[in-house]
Structure formats: C-alpha cells, structure tokens
Enzyme design. Structure first.
Site, PDB file in Angstrom:
ATOM      1  CD  GLU A  81      -2.905  -1.157   2.335  1.00  0.00           C
ATOM      2  OE1 GLU A  81      -3.890  -1.910   2.265  1.00  0.00           O
ATOM      3  OE2 GLU A  81      -2.672  -0.451   3.338  1.00  0.00           O
ATOM      4  CB  CYS A  95       3.021   7.924   2.557  1.00  0.00           C
ATOM      5  SG  CYS A  95       3.555   7.025   4.011  1.00  0.00           S
ATOM      6  CB  CYS A 102       7.155  -4.052   9.064  1.00  0.00           C
ATOM      7  SG  CYS A 102       8.452  -3.182   9.978  1.00  0.00           S
ATOM      8  CB  CYS A 106       5.784  -0.688  16.262  1.00  0.00           C
ATOM      9  SG  CYS A 106       7.485  -0.221  15.873  1.00  0.00           S
ATOM     10  CB  CYS A 109       2.769  -0.390  13.382  1.00  0.00           C
ATOM     11  SG  CYS A 109       2.980  -0.257  11.587  1.00  0.00           S
ATOM     12  CB  CYS A 324       0.421   7.635  11.097  1.00  0.00           C
ATOM     13  SG  CYS A 324       2.024   7.179  11.746  1.00  0.00           S
TER      14      CYS A 324
END
Length: 332
Positions: A81, A95, A102, A106, A109, A324
């Site tokens: 994305e 972005c 990942c 975190c 996230c 975010c």
C-alpha cells in the site's frame, strides 16, 4: 512494471535511446511503450513485452479528497500500500512503502502485525511514485515530496531505498530534489550512520513515540536492541556530520504517552536545537485509542515552553485505513 529490464533491452541500441526512455517513463509518464513515438515499432513491441509499464493497482479515495491510497499488486502477487497526501499549500506527498510487511513489530502498527514477507527492489519503490505522478498529471499537478513512512523499515532495506532515492533524484529522470525526500526509521543505528556518509541531502525522521526506555520498549521492541541513549548518540553524530535538522515523530496514544509529565520528559530528552518534534494524532488500529485534540495542544504547549521546536500533523485518511500505522494490505 518491469523497468529494471530497461538497461539490458537497450544495450544494443544507440546511447541516446536510454535517455529517451528515461524521459518517457519519468517525465512524460507514459504507461505503454506504444506512446513513445520516437522509438521504432519493433523496439516498442519488445519493450512492451519485456519491460511493461503497466501498474496493477486498486485505488481508494478518502471522503476529505485529500488522501488517496493505492493497493499495488507486485509481479509475484504480493501486495503493498502507498498513499498520496494532498496538502492545502498545494504540496503532493507520496508516502512510500519499502518492504512487504515489516519485521519490527511495533505494537501500534498494523503493518507490523502482518509480519515480514520481503524487501522491495528499487524499482518497486519508484513504481509507487510513478503511479501517483500519472494520476496527478491528468490534473496538471506533480509530486512535490516523498516520505518513506509506509509499510516496512527503510533502513532494513537500505541499499534498495538509497538506489530508489537516486533514481527519483536523478536530473535526467524524475528530478525530485533530495530535500523533498524524507526517510523515517524506528531507530536502526547502522542505517543512521550510513546515511550520514551519503552525499544526499535527504531528511531524516526518527519514530520515537516515547520519552523513556521503559515505555518505548513496550511500544517498540526494537528499543531493546537500540535503546534511547545509543539512538540519540547516533542522531547527534548525524547532526554534527551533516548539519541537518532531524524530525522526531511522536504518535499521541491515549493514556499511554500523552501526559504533561511525558511532555516534560521529552523536552529534556530532545535538547538539540536541530531537533524537531512532530506530534501525530493516532488512528486506531487495535487496542490503542486516539488522544483528544485539547490534550495534544496541552502537550505541545509544554514542549514550546521548554523551547523545543514542535509541529502538529493533521490526520489524513482514517476512513480508508491510509493514516499513520494503518497500512497493512488487508486485501490479500
């Protein structure tokens, strides 16, 4: 897209052909080689066969008309994305994702919750910019800024990220100024040190989100490997070597890191005059909640009292999961 094949395909062509091809891809923004009228017909057909310019993407537009998310399907079927942010000052920021998923994990996230699949190659990163550049071209607009704040940790794919930046920065190609490019890292110290040695005037941002090791380690397990003392030492060294300002991103999470005491602690931590804090409203992706606007303002006032440079980011694209921490390629 398969533009990584371009050099090999044109190896037996006159040297000027490559510059023509660069212009066609990055400036004219063609999506089919048949539109490159200065190429022989046979070469156009070969390029379309072996170096396709088509991008397989699904688009989602936010109600505010300021945010557009694209779900891009890569050649191997994996999906990433990327987001276009349209600002009131006429800036158009893309972005970028640097990885499929990942590995950092975190807790706040969504990308980290999907796990790590693989690194993106340089052209898969550039492809995201080209996609939105084509969309904006229809409205006679251009990409003005690029931020590596999408899916993945850029410094865990360092070589491909830097290669992509050099392609975007190339004055024979996309010609995007280095100072219009930002890299956000969770704090990979080796990457910060490498970037300080690059002859690139890109911007560095640190995903901080907490003013002490105990809290940061709960939110970001990477802090156990790169604690704040070591991280800030590396950032201070980066500032000394580059004389460039560093942005510290601070995601405001209700009841977790949003108190006046946290603000005071943060002010003491970030004393360098070339440090700036960016307060980011949280968009819920699970167990955490957003902070009220008034509380963010109070947090900001504390930082300003201690003369810390601080900005407050407007929240984009919450209704299309483009904000975010929300990029997770849900459509599998």
């Amino acid at each position: 897209m398969k533009i990584e094949n371009l050099t090999n395909i044109l190896s037996d062509q006159p040297k000027y052909r490559f510059k023509q091809a660069q212009r066609a891809v990055f400036i004219d923004l063609i999506d089919d080689w048949s539109k490159s009228s200065n190429f022989p017909q046979a070469l156009r057909e070969k390029l379309n066969l072996e170096c396709s310019l088509k991008i397989n993407a699904e688009v989602f537009a936010a109600k505010d008309n300021q945010t557009t998310k694209a779900l891009i399907t890569l050649e191997d079927g994996l999906k990433i994305e990327t987001v276009l942010l349209k600002h009131k000052d006429l800036r158009n920021t893309v972005c970028l994702s640097s990885q499929v998923g990942c590995s950092v994990g975190c807790s706040f996230c969504a990308t980290g919750q999907m796990g790590f699949k693989r690194n993106l190659c340089a052209y898969e990163i550039v492809e995201q910019v080209i996609f939105f550049a084509r969309l904006l071209q229809i409205k006679s607009q251009k990409i003005t800024n690029v931020v590596f704040m999408g899916m993945g940790e850029p410094f865990l794919n360092y070589n491909n990220v830097i290669a992509a930046i050099k392609i975007l920065n190339d004055n024979q190609g996309f010609n995007l100024g280095a100072r219009k490019i930002s890299i956000s890292t969770c704090g990979i110290i080796s990457g910060i040190k490498k970037l300080a040695s690059e002859n690139l005037q890109v911007n560095l941002a640190i995903s901080l989100h907490a003013p002490n090791d105990i809290l940061r380690s709960k939110l970001m397990s990477i802090n156990k490997k790169y604690p704040l003392e070591n991280l800030l030492s590396a950032v201070n060294d980066y500032v000394k070597r580059t004389s460039r300002k560093v942005m510290f991103e601070y995601l405001m999470i209700k009841g977790i890191n949003d108190s006046v005491e946290h603000a005071r602690e943060l002010a003491v931590l970030l004393k360098n005059k070339l440090f700036m804090v960016n307060l980011i409203p949280y968009n819920q992706t699970g167990k955490y909640h957003a902070v009220e606007r008034e509380k963010i303002s109070a947090f900001k006032k504390v930082l300003e009292h201690y003369r810390v440079q601080v900005t407050q980011r407007y929240s984009f694209g919450g209704d299309i999961d483009a904000a975010c921490g929300q990029l997770a390629s849900k459509n599998k």
